[in-house]
Design a protein around this motif. Structure first.
Motif, PDB file in Angstrom:
ATOM      1  N   THR A 189       5.650   3.626  -4.060  1.00  0.00           N
ATOM      2  CA  THR A 189       5.900   5.033  -4.372  1.00  0.00           C
ATOM      3  C   THR A 189       5.141   5.908  -3.388  1.00  0.00           C
ATOM      4  OG1 THR A 189       5.825   6.715  -6.120  1.00  0.00           O
ATOM      5  CG2 THR A 189       3.962   5.193  -5.980  1.00  0.00           C
ATOM      6  N   SER A 190       5.555   7.149  -3.264  1.00  0.00           N
ATOM      7  CA  SER A 190       4.863   8.101  -2.394  1.00  0.00           C
ATOM      8  C   SER A 190       5.254   9.512  -2.795  1.00  0.00           C
ATOM      9  CB  SER A 190       5.223   7.861  -0.924  1.00  0.00           C
ATOM     10  OG  SER A 190       4.724   8.916  -0.118  1.00  0.00           O
ATOM     11  N   ARG A 191       4.306  10.260  -3.291  1.00  0.00           N
ATOM     12  CA  ARG A 191       4.590  11.646  -3.670  1.00  0.00           C
ATOM     13  C   ARG A 191       4.940  12.481  -2.443  1.00  0.00           C
ATOM     14  NH1 ARG A 191       0.774  14.702  -7.903  1.00  0.00           N
ATOM     15  NH2 ARG A 191       1.452  12.820  -8.989  1.00  0.00           N
ATOM     16  N   THR A 192       4.280  12.196  -1.324  1.00  0.00           N
ATOM     17  CA  THR A 192       4.535  12.943  -0.095  1.00  0.00           C
ATOM     18  C   THR A 192       5.958  12.730   0.405  1.00  0.00           C
ATOM     19  OG1 THR A 192       2.206  12.723   0.536  1.00  0.00           O
ATOM     20  CG2 THR A 192       3.762  13.354   2.257  1.00  0.00           C
ATOM     21  N   ILE A 193       6.405  11.470   0.433  1.00  0.00           N
ATOM     22  CA  ILE A 193       7.754  11.179   0.892  1.00  0.00           C
ATOM     23  C   ILE A 193       8.777  11.752  -0.079  1.00  0.00           C
ATOM     24  CG2 ILE A 193       9.430   9.322   1.281  1.00  0.00           C
ATOM     25  CD1 ILE A 193       7.217   7.692   2.518  1.00  0.00           C
ATOM     26  N   ASN A 221       0.829  -1.200   0.000  1.00  0.00           N
ATOM     27  CA  ASN A 221       0.000   0.000   0.000  1.00  0.00           C
ATOM     28  C   ASN A 221       0.865   1.251   0.000  1.00  0.00           C
ATOM     29  OD1 ASN A 221      -2.426  -1.559   0.293  1.00  0.00           O
ATOM     30  ND2 ASN A 221      -1.895  -1.834   2.451  1.00  0.00           N
ATOM     31  N   ASN A 222       0.191   2.403  -0.087  1.00  0.00           N
ATOM     32  CA  ASN A 222       0.906   3.670  -0.055  1.00  0.00           C
ATOM     33  C   ASN A 222       1.630   3.845   1.281  1.00  0.00           C
ATOM     34  OD1 ASN A 222       0.086   4.430  -2.622  1.00  0.00           O
ATOM     35  ND2 ASN A 222      -1.803   5.365  -1.868  1.00  0.00           N
ATOM     36  N   LEU A 223       2.742   4.557   1.227  1.00  0.00           N
ATOM     37  CA  LEU A 223       3.571   4.765   2.413  1.00  0.00           C
ATOM     38  C   LEU A 223       3.162   6.036   3.141  1.00  0.00           C
ATOM     39  CD1 LEU A 223       6.997   3.992   0.724  1.00  0.00           C
ATOM     40  CD2 LEU A 223       5.583   2.413   2.034  1.00  0.00           C
ATOM     41  N   MET A 249      14.308   6.438  -2.911  1.00  0.00           N
ATOM     42  CA  MET A 249      14.398   5.581  -4.083  1.00  0.00           C
ATOM     43  C   MET A 249      13.138   4.728  -4.137  1.00  0.00           C
ATOM     44  SD  MET A 249      17.427   6.696  -4.827  1.00  0.00           S
ATOM     45  CE  MET A 249      17.745   5.722  -6.291  1.00  0.00           C
ATOM     46  N   GLU A 250      12.296   4.978  -5.132  1.00  0.00           N
ATOM     47  CA  GLU A 250      11.003   4.306  -5.209  1.00  0.00           C
ATOM     48  C   GLU A 250      10.942   3.307  -6.361  1.00  0.00           C
ATOM     49  OE1 GLU A 250       8.000   7.280  -5.888  1.00  0.00           O
ATOM     50  OE2 GLU A 250       9.283   8.384  -7.280  1.00  0.00           O
TER      51      GLU A 250
END
Length: 226
Positions: free
Chosen positions: A181-185, A151-153, A199-200
């Motif tokens: 992946t995570s746009r926020t991170i 799931n999203n991080l 690194m995603e």
């Protein structure tokens, strides 16, 4: 979808590419433990890319490769002899260091931290094994957090890791790596040199992400080791 068999195959291939013994055991046979082992072998590949030497060692085999390389799979002491845990002994340009999986380190605050993949000076690691103590922050050169998620991080994960890296002082290599992946991170890690690189989508099924990760570690190794 990346499976544990995909990760196992990649670990075998990366070890074989470096002419390292390919027999290994995941002490905890779970996909997140396999993911840590996979990232570990990518780092060894990066060391070889700069012309460094890499040799596998273990608690009971400090001077020769173990017959079977055992990945811890859960946090423990660098000197623990509950099993014949493995690590990598690396040398380049007069520097000797070790790469470990799931070892605990003292921060500058003297708080004990758990690091998924770590890089530490060889002399410090050897001292700790002989004296039954934990490595000190000033001798710790690399810390990588490895997250295999479906799931999203959440941002709590990266905030926790940043707190850890801050307590370790100045690291030469710092990464937050994930299969997801995570746009926020990504935003959180951008723009400040003190924060880890994010690194995603890093898996054996994504060779572009693999190459990007290896090249980024190569770059940091060269900056650190000259």
């Amino acid at each position: 979808m990346t499976t544990i068999n995909d990760l196992r195959t990649s670990i075998n291939n990366l070890l074989a590419t470096g002419s390292l013994p390919s027999t290994f055991v995941l002490r905890r046979n779970a996909i997140d433990a396999a993911y840590e082992a996979y990232i570990f072998t990518l780092i060894l590949h990066a060391v070889r890319q700069i012309g460094g030497s890499v040799e596998l060692r273990s608690i009971n085999n400090p001077n020769r490769p173990p017959r079977t390389f055992i990945f811890r799979g859960s946090p423990g002491r660098i000197y623990s002899s509950l099993d014949d845990y493995g690590y990598a002994l690396c040398s380049y340009n007069g520097h000797t260091f070790e790469v470990h999986v799931d070892v605990q380190y003292y921060g500058t605050s003297k708080v004990l931290h758990e690091i998924d993949i770590s890089i530490v000076e060889h002399d410090e690691a050897d001292r700790c094994r002989q004296n039954g103590t934990n490595p000190l922050a000033g001798k710790t050169k690399g810390a990588l957090e490895c997250k295999f998620y479906g799931n999203n991080l959440g941002t709590t994960l990266i905030r926790t890791f940043v707190g850890l890296t801050d307590d370790l002082g100045t690291l030469k290599i710092s990464r937050f790596v994930t299969n997801h992946t995570s746009r926020t991170i990504s935003k959180y890690c951008t723009g400040k040199t003190s924060r880890p690189r994010f690194m995603e989508r890093l898996t054996p099924l994504n060779p572009d992400a693999e190459n990007q990760f290896i090249y980024s570690v190569v770059d940091d190794l060269r900056k650190w080791l000259g």
